[in-house]
Design a protein around this motif. Sequence first.
Motif, mmCIF file in Angstrom:
data_model
loop_
_atom_site.group_PDB
_atom_site.id
_atom_site.type_symbol
_atom_site.label_atom_id
_atom_site.label_comp_id
_atom_site.label_asym_id
_atom_site.label_seq_id
_atom_site.Cartn_x
_atom_site.Cartn_y
_atom_site.Cartn_z
ATOM 1 N N VAL A 148 3.673 -9.071 34.857
ATOM 2 C CA VAL A 148 3.088 -9.931 35.890
ATOM 3 C C VAL A 148 2.528 -11.158 35.182
ATOM 4 O O VAL A 148 1.681 -11.037 34.300
ATOM 5 N N TYR A 149 3.040 -12.342 35.547
ATOM 6 C CA TYR A 149 2.612 -13.554 34.868
ATOM 7 C C TYR A 149 2.353 -14.662 35.886
ATOM 8 O O TYR A 149 2.710 -14.551 37.068
ATOM 9 N N LEU A 150 1.742 -15.721 35.402
ATOM 10 C CA LEU A 150 1.377 -16.856 36.249
ATOM 11 C C LEU A 150 2.601 -17.749 36.413
ATOM 12 O O LEU A 150 2.949 -18.512 35.514
ATOM 13 N N GLU A 151 3.241 -17.647 37.550
ATOM 14 C CA GLU A 151 4.458 -18.427 37.784
ATOM 15 C C GLU A 151 4.148 -19.898 38.024
ATOM 16 O O GLU A 151 4.855 -20.785 37.536
ATOM 17 N N PHE B 120 -7.948 -25.809 43.009
ATOM 18 C CA PHE B 120 -7.088 -24.955 42.185
ATOM 19 C C PHE B 120 -6.357 -23.977 43.088
ATOM 20 O O PHE B 120 -6.933 -23.387 43.991
ATOM 21 N N SER B 121 -5.062 -23.817 42.822
ATOM 22 C CA SER B 121 -4.278 -22.791 43.504
ATOM 23 C C SER B 121 -3.310 -22.190 42.497
ATOM 24 O O SER B 121 -3.004 -22.803 41.468
ATOM 25 N N ALA B 122 -2.837 -20.966 42.776
ATOM 26 C CA ALA B 122 -1.975 -20.284 41.810
ATOM 27 C C ALA B 122 -1.079 -19.280 42.527
ATOM 28 O O ALA B 122 -1.364 -18.841 43.649
ATOM 29 N N LYS B 123 0.025 -18.934 41.839
ATOM 30 C CA LYS B 123 0.967 -17.957 42.375
ATOM 31 C C LYS B 123 1.508 -17.108 41.225
ATOM 32 O O LYS B 123 1.924 -17.639 40.195
ATOM 33 N N LEU B 124 1.471 -15.802 41.394
ATOM 34 C CA LEU B 124 2.056 -14.894 40.422
ATOM 35 C C LEU B 124 3.547 -14.735 40.680
ATOM 36 O O LEU B 124 4.046 -15.068 41.758
ATOM 37 N N ASN C 182 -0.251 -11.454 48.534
ATOM 38 C CA ASN C 182 0.956 -12.223 48.226
ATOM 39 C C ASN C 182 1.009 -12.655 46.761
ATOM 40 O O ASN C 182 1.930 -13.373 46.359
ATOM 41 N N GLY C 183 0.011 -12.252 46.000
ATOM 42 C CA GLY C 183 -0.050 -12.672 44.605
ATOM 43 C C GLY C 183 -0.433 -14.126 44.453
ATOM 44 O O GLY C 183 -0.082 -14.767 43.454
ATOM 45 N N THR C 184 -1.173 -14.652 45.390
ATOM 46 C CA THR C 184 -1.533 -16.068 45.379
ATOM 47 C C THR C 184 -3.044 -16.252 45.436
ATOM 48 O O THR C 184 -3.789 -15.359 45.860
#
Length: 605
Positions: free
Chosen positions: A208-211, A231-235, A262-264
């Motif tokens: 599982v990584y930071l896409e 800041f926003s992020a998605k795995l 959702n991994g976000t």
Amino acid sequence: MRHFLNIILSVIGGGCLTVASAVAQPLIQNVNAYESMSLNGEWNYIVDVQEEGYYDYRMNPTRWGFFQNAKPQKPEDLIEYDFDKSPTMRIPGDWNTQDERLFFYEGTVWFKKSFQAVPMQDVRTLLYFGAVNYDCHVYVNSRHVGRHIGGFTPFNYDISDLLKEGENTIIVKVDNKRHAEDVPTQIFDWWNYGGITRDVKLVKVTPVYLEDYSLQLQKADAKAKNREISFSAKLNKAEAGHSITVSIPELKLKKTLTTDSNGTIHSSLFTIHSKKLSLWSPESPKRYRVDVSLDTSTISDSIGFRTIETRDKQILLNGQPIFLKGISIHNEKPNGGGRANTVEDARTLLGWAKELGCNFVRLAHYPHHEEMVREAEKMGILVWSEIPVYWTIAWKNPKTYENAQNQLRDMIARDHNRANIIIWSIANETPHSPERDQFLGNLAQYARTLDNTRLISMAMEVTGASNYVNRLNDNMNQYVDVVSFNQYIGWYRDVNDAPKMRWEIPYNKPVIVSEFGGGAKYGYHGAQNQRWTEEFQENLYRENCAMLDKIEGLAGTTPWILKDFRSPRRVLPDVQDYYNRKGLFSDKGEKKKAFYVLKNWYASK
């Protein structure tokens, strides 16, 4: 070389058929922040004019193709290719400038690289390509990994389940033939450099990584006491409960967040006093180290913070009007041609632009290599980034639109954290039609769903010319933030018309003249009315600069072009010799007289 998965590069042959398959993955953000191993270097190659390595003689895909990297097992075995006995080519690189037999070649070339590996548990391996022009199939140990279409955007595959202990082989089928339904289409005014033209690497990631992640400064009144950074992020996987910590040490900002189902992580705000935040600008290209930790792993980035917006006919950087002193650039090496792909290439080209007095570059007509954008950010140069929707695209073809949208997505995915990119451009010089308007309108709207912090533009054509009045009339005006157009008074129309011209732009939006200019061969001198002389180009620039000063709402220009570049459309012997000669520098980096006209004009702005 960094140690990674106990992989040792070699150039020995081999490969076997495995039962596992690769997994296509969305593009990983900030790939250089991860532990990786370069696959750049010498690759074996086979020129396959009739694609016999892919099709049988009935033009059906063959299971015995070159991707098998087969070797005779018995004396009577018939195998009519051998990668290991074939020549090698430097990757990244184009085949046109590395093999004189392939200078004009458009077709299929196969590439092969072998390496040793010891796969490890709890580690995934991404095979990353910076760009391959144009249509490629990728194989690992004889298994098809995937197909990618588009010559200028990166892509990656999870090949973890295909790796085996010992020898592994990557084979890539590259085809750069032009087609009417492609993006770009069948004709375009630059060289169709074929090959694996940008970096290739194996990237180590956790399961599982930071896409993807994004940090952006929110717009605010110039007098606001505090500023907010979102800041926003998605795995790469839709998993809840993962901890992501974002830290900007210099600003003493740190926050730990948790992913949803959702991994976000949706927009979360950091608040900082305005006086403590130094904004990125051409005069002061300040960037901050940002650390992003996922569970127990951390990656770092250098990110600048700035705002870009428009107010009536002005472009505002950090709330202040700015005039964009720009130049257009092709992604071609300085000093002799070939596809640019190194930090040194970027520094040289951008250094020439800085010498000209530029604070802005138009990276035409497709996404340039990542180092070009990052070096420009370091040097304080703003960027217009573009996809190759160029001239007469197949507007009615759904596959063509999907291709263009994919290239737009991947351009934005790679570079959306770069402070210097202020304009996403969706097209260049496209003929008007309802189908075109729908195609480009959809692209503009799609771009805004991906990134609403930047401006949208495109290079339009002036179609309402009447005598000495040029009126811009384009339905795309409703979709763009900045009205941009190309004009060639003095090249495709008499330069003596320039003082008489009047420009009517009936939109309350900033204006960028995205192209103007004319050709000259370096060192060729004569009267100012003699084509191809430096004096002709010098006079053309002098007259155009005076003319452009009269355009209401002019917010910038990106003349065509920084340096001469190769083009198959430019065939005049002893003058063009397959080069477009509109550069202010020759292809060897020599300044033409027009360089000084533009430099002086920019100095007055």
